[in-house]
Design a protein around this motif. Structure first.
Motif, mmCIF file in Angstrom:
data_model
loop_
_atom_site.group_PDB
_atom_site.id
_atom_site.type_symbol
_atom_site.label_atom_id
_atom_site.label_comp_id
_atom_site.label_asym_id
_atom_site.label_seq_id
_atom_site.Cartn_x
_atom_site.Cartn_y
_atom_site.Cartn_z
ATOM 1 N N UNK A 2 -6.645 -11.383 -43.741
ATOM 2 C CA UNK A 2 -7.452 -12.534 -44.146
ATOM 3 C C UNK A 2 -6.714 -13.805 -43.754
ATOM 4 N N UNK A 3 -7.462 -14.769 -43.288
ATOM 5 C CA UNK A 3 -6.824 -16.019 -42.880
ATOM 6 C C UNK A 3 -7.071 -17.082 -43.934
ATOM 7 N N UNK A 4 -6.024 -17.781 -44.323
ATOM 8 C CA UNK A 4 -6.123 -18.714 -45.436
ATOM 9 C C UNK A 4 -6.896 -19.984 -45.092
ATOM 10 N N UNK A 5 -7.046 -20.322 -43.840
ATOM 11 C CA UNK A 5 -7.757 -21.563 -43.513
ATOM 12 C C UNK A 5 -9.231 -21.468 -43.855
ATOM 13 N N UNK A 6 -9.760 -20.257 -44.029
ATOM 14 C CA UNK A 6 -11.166 -20.109 -44.407
ATOM 15 C C UNK A 6 -11.368 -20.200 -45.913
ATOM 16 N N UNK A 7 -10.288 -20.137 -46.661
ATOM 17 C CA UNK A 7 -10.386 -20.144 -48.109
ATOM 18 C C UNK A 7 -10.708 -21.538 -48.625
ATOM 19 N N UNK A 8 -11.402 -21.591 -49.766
ATOM 20 C CA UNK A 8 -11.664 -22.903 -50.355
ATOM 21 C C UNK A 8 -10.361 -23.583 -50.745
ATOM 22 N N UNK A 9 -10.418 -24.877 -50.835
ATOM 23 C CA UNK A 9 -9.225 -25.619 -51.249
ATOM 24 C C UNK A 9 -8.846 -25.189 -52.658
ATOM 25 N N UNK A 10 -7.560 -25.272 -53.018
ATOM 26 C CA UNK A 10 -7.112 -24.782 -54.322
ATOM 27 C C UNK A 10 -7.489 -25.701 -55.479
ATOM 28 N N UNK A 11 -8.767 -25.721 -55.804
ATOM 29 C CA UNK A 11 -9.275 -26.493 -56.924
ATOM 30 C C UNK A 11 -9.664 -25.477 -58.003
ATOM 31 N N UNK A 12 -9.223 -25.713 -59.216
ATOM 32 C CA UNK A 12 -9.445 -24.756 -60.298
ATOM 33 C C UNK A 12 -10.900 -24.323 -60.402
ATOM 34 N N UNK A 13 -11.831 -25.239 -60.273
ATOM 35 C CA UNK A 13 -13.246 -24.894 -60.401
ATOM 36 C C UNK A 13 -13.678 -23.859 -59.364
ATOM 37 N N UNK A 15 -11.952 -21.349 -58.315
ATOM 38 C CA UNK A 15 -11.351 -20.037 -58.552
ATOM 39 C C UNK A 15 -11.571 -19.520 -59.963
ATOM 40 N N UNK A 16 -12.098 -20.327 -60.864
ATOM 41 C CA UNK A 16 -12.310 -19.897 -62.250
ATOM 42 C C UNK A 16 -13.194 -18.666 -62.359
ATOM 43 N N UNK A 17 -14.059 -18.436 -61.404
ATOM 44 C CA UNK A 17 -14.937 -17.273 -61.446
ATOM 45 C C UNK A 17 -14.137 -15.979 -61.564
#
Length: 93
Positions: A2-13, A15-17
């Motif tokens: 998995x490549x991290x550039x495709x991941x959403x920015x590290x904002x708590x909202x 990842x809370x899911x």
């Protein structure tokens, strides 16, 4: 991988899911295959993992993450590795 550039920015909202996932606290071997697992044993594990996902309150968010991040391994959002490959690379008919 998995490549991290495709991941959403590290904002708590964003990842809370993950805190509400039905898989939270379960052994990861429900969702990720051990070395050498094949055939009916693998199929049974994937089926059980998908059953856990069926009623998960964050199924859509998990599936979206898996497809966006191109997760290579495990069951995510009710999709197996093969399901995700089919979803992202459908064969020409």
């Amino acid at each position: 991988m998995a490549t991290s550039w495709r991941l959403p920015v590290p904002v708590t909202e964003n990842w809370d899911w993950q805190l509400r996932g039905s898989c939270r606290g379960l052994d990861s071997t429900f969702f990720f295959h051990p070395d050498g697992e094949r055939g009916h044993t693998r199929d049974d594990r994937v089926t059980k993992a998908k059953q856990i996902c069926e009623t998960c309150p964050v199924l859509i968010q998990c599936r979206r993450h898996a497809l966006t991040a191109q997760e290579l391994y495990g069951v995510w959002g009710g999709l197996s590795e093969a399901d995700r490959r089919t979803a992202t690379h459908p064969r020409d008919s």
